[in-house]
Design a protein around this motif. Structure first.
Motif, short mmCIF file in Angstrom:
data_model
loop_
_atom_site.label_atom_id
_atom_site.label_comp_id
_atom_site.label_asym_id
_atom_site.label_seq_id
_atom_site.Cartn_x
_atom_site.Cartn_y
_atom_site.Cartn_z
N UNK A 73 -3.97 -9.12 4.34
CA UNK A 73 -5.27 -8.59 4.78
C UNK A 73 -5.19 -7.17 5.31
N UNK A 74 -3.99 -6.61 5.32
CA UNK A 74 -3.77 -5.28 5.86
C UNK A 74 -4.52 -4.20 5.06
N UNK A 75 -4.51 -2.98 5.60
CA UNK A 75 -5.10 -1.87 4.86
C UNK A 75 -4.28 -1.44 3.67
N UNK A 76 -3.03 -1.92 3.58
CA UNK A 76 -2.21 -1.64 2.41
C UNK A 76 -1.67 -0.23 2.33
N UNK A 134 4.00 9.00 1.87
CA UNK A 134 3.06 7.90 2.05
C UNK A 134 2.43 7.44 0.75
N UNK A 135 1.84 6.26 0.79
CA UNK A 135 1.19 5.73 -0.40
C UNK A 135 0.40 4.48 -0.09
N UNK A 136 0.16 3.67 -1.11
CA UNK A 136 -0.68 2.49 -0.96
C UNK A 136 -0.28 1.43 -1.97
N UNK A 137 -0.58 0.18 -1.60
CA UNK A 137 -0.41 -0.96 -2.50
C UNK A 137 -1.62 -1.87 -2.33
N UNK A 138 -1.81 -2.75 -3.31
CA UNK A 138 -2.72 -3.88 -3.13
C UNK A 138 -1.92 -4.89 -2.31
N UNK A 139 -2.23 -5.07 -1.03
CA UNK A 139 -1.32 -5.81 -0.15
C UNK A 139 -1.12 -7.27 -0.52
#
Length: 430
Positions: free
Chosen positions: A71-74, A182-187
């Motif tokens: 549920x995190x911001x990812x 930095x970056x992002x994932x679909x958590x």
């Protein structure tokens, strides 16, 4: 506006591929290691242990990613939060600081390398992270901190308003710290991918299996559930913001904070076109922060701090909607179709905590908003300890589990503190 937890209109739950739930434990079992908590920390530890040839059983009261990991911001953001390098060094000592700083600054690279190694499909992108400065004081502090972090291996710089506007699509901030790691994932897809990698190597995962007690039985541990007991040499407790009374004082050693998020359906190019056009993630330097990201399908995700509504749900979504338009006026009038939240663990010193209360019992938690990156580091480190690493060689100091002084009073007063911090942020942002 309020909503009930745990999965109220979660974008990640909505957009992740359907997956068959893991079955509950229904009989007594034996393993080398029992892991309590099927989030990033527990599953990363389980994967490393299974690759070393150990028999691992993972138990979760919900299922894979049911807690904050799903549920995190990812956002996969390196660098320890809150504390300047000198403060961290003062808390842990010079030698431990050097190890901890190296692990923190390399944490995002480690996550993306992990994703690549195991070919986890989770919309991963490492395009950089913008931490925008909300005031002149925040800008001065950021410049000092950047110099100190760069001295120990970071690669950050301050950018001016024009570059902030180009990279973010916002003119609400005059400067920002740019961190290219930095970056992002679909958590939720990421945590399920970790579980799949572990299961392919022999890890057994049981959902809907709440642990009621853990106890020493001679040379081994017994982990008790309604469906059966698991006997093992080691127990890993990886419950983070959902920690309870299984380990004495563990729940009292953290503040369970609930970040909340909102998201849109895919937006047309004429609305979202210049918002985060190169795929950066963004957060700000306020006491009560915002964080946001643009999804590959042109949805916007915007997050901040939630507050219990006294009815089992959360409030604060109205504030997020207003703040999103303050930062990105382009979003005026958009429909926010998803609203959700999940608990994280904040420690009083704002550092991750590694505990070994008894022989064969190890606990890792407290990522203070850097959970996607640092929880994976913690899981790996706990596996290294189980596989024989000496405590002095670990990047996290092994400390006693200790309750926060006056914690109950501090928790009771937290909503008032948050409102005061929001007011101070408002004055400084103006």
């Amino acid at each position: 506006m309020t909503t009930a937890l745990p999965w109220p209109q979660s974008l990640w739950k909505t957009t992740a591929p359907e997956e068959t739930p893991n079955p509950p434990l229904t009989q007594d079992r034996e393993a080398d290691v029992t892991v309590i908590g099927a989030g990033y920390t527990g599953l990363r530890a389980a994967l490393a242990l299974a690759e070393a040839g150990m028999r691992v059983i993972v138990l979760d009261a919900g299922d894979v990613g049911f807690g904050a990991s799903g549920r995190t911001g990812g956002q996969v953001n390196p660098m320890l939060p809150f504390n300047a390098p000198a403060t961290v060094e003062k808390i842990v000592g010079r030698q431990a600081f050097e190890k901890l700083a190296a692990q923190s600054l390399g944490s995002a690279d480690e996550v993306f390398s992990l994703i690549n190694t195991y070919q986890i499909e989770c919309q991963a992108r490492q395009n950089g992270w913008l931490r925008v400065h909300h005031s002149k004081a925040a800008q001065r502090k950021a410049k000092a901190d950047i110099a100190d972090w760069n001295a120990v291996g970071a690669d950050m710089r301050v950018i001016d308003q024009d570059e902030v506007a180009t990279l973010s699509g916002s003119r609400a901030y005059s400067t920002a710290t740019l961190n290219p790691k930095g970056g992002a994932v679909h958590p939720l897809m990421f945590v399920r991918g970790l579980a799949a990698a572990g299961k392919a190597r022999g890890v057994e995962v049981f959902g809907q299996t709440a642990v009621s007690a853990i106890s020493r039985d001679g040379a081994t541990w017994l982990t008790q559930t309604e469906g059966g007991k698991v006997r093992s040499d080691w127990v890993v407790v990886a419950t983070n913001g959902y920690s309870d009374g299984l380990v004495k004082n563990l729940a009292k050693s953290i503040f369970p904070i609930t970040p909340i998020q909102i998201a849109t359906d895919p937006l047309p190019d004429d609305v979202i076109g210049d918002i985060l056009p190169q795929g950066h993630t963004i957060s700000d330097s306020r006491r009560v922060i915002m964080y946001a990201r643009r999804e590959p399908d042109n949805r916007m995700v915007y997050g901040g701090h939630g507050e219990p509504d006294g009815k089992g749900g959360m409030k604060g979504f109205d504030w997020l909607m207003k703040d999103a338009v303050r930062v990105f006026p382009q979003l005026e009038g958009v429909r926010w179709t998803h609203k959700w939240g999940g608990n994280i663990a904040v420690t009083e010193d704002h550092l991750p905590h590694l505990h070994e209360p008894q022989a064969g019992l190890i606990v890792g938690l407290g990522y203070n908003g850097r959970g996607v990156a640092m929880s994976n580091v913690m899981g790996r480190v706990m596996a290294e300890r189980i596989l024989g690493a000496a405590p002095k060689d670990l990047p996290f100091p092994v400390t006693k589990v200790a309750g926060i002084p006056l914690r109950n009073l501090k928790v009771m007063g937290m909503k008032h503190v948050i409102r005061w911090m929001k007011f101070l942020d408002y004055l400084e942002t103006r």
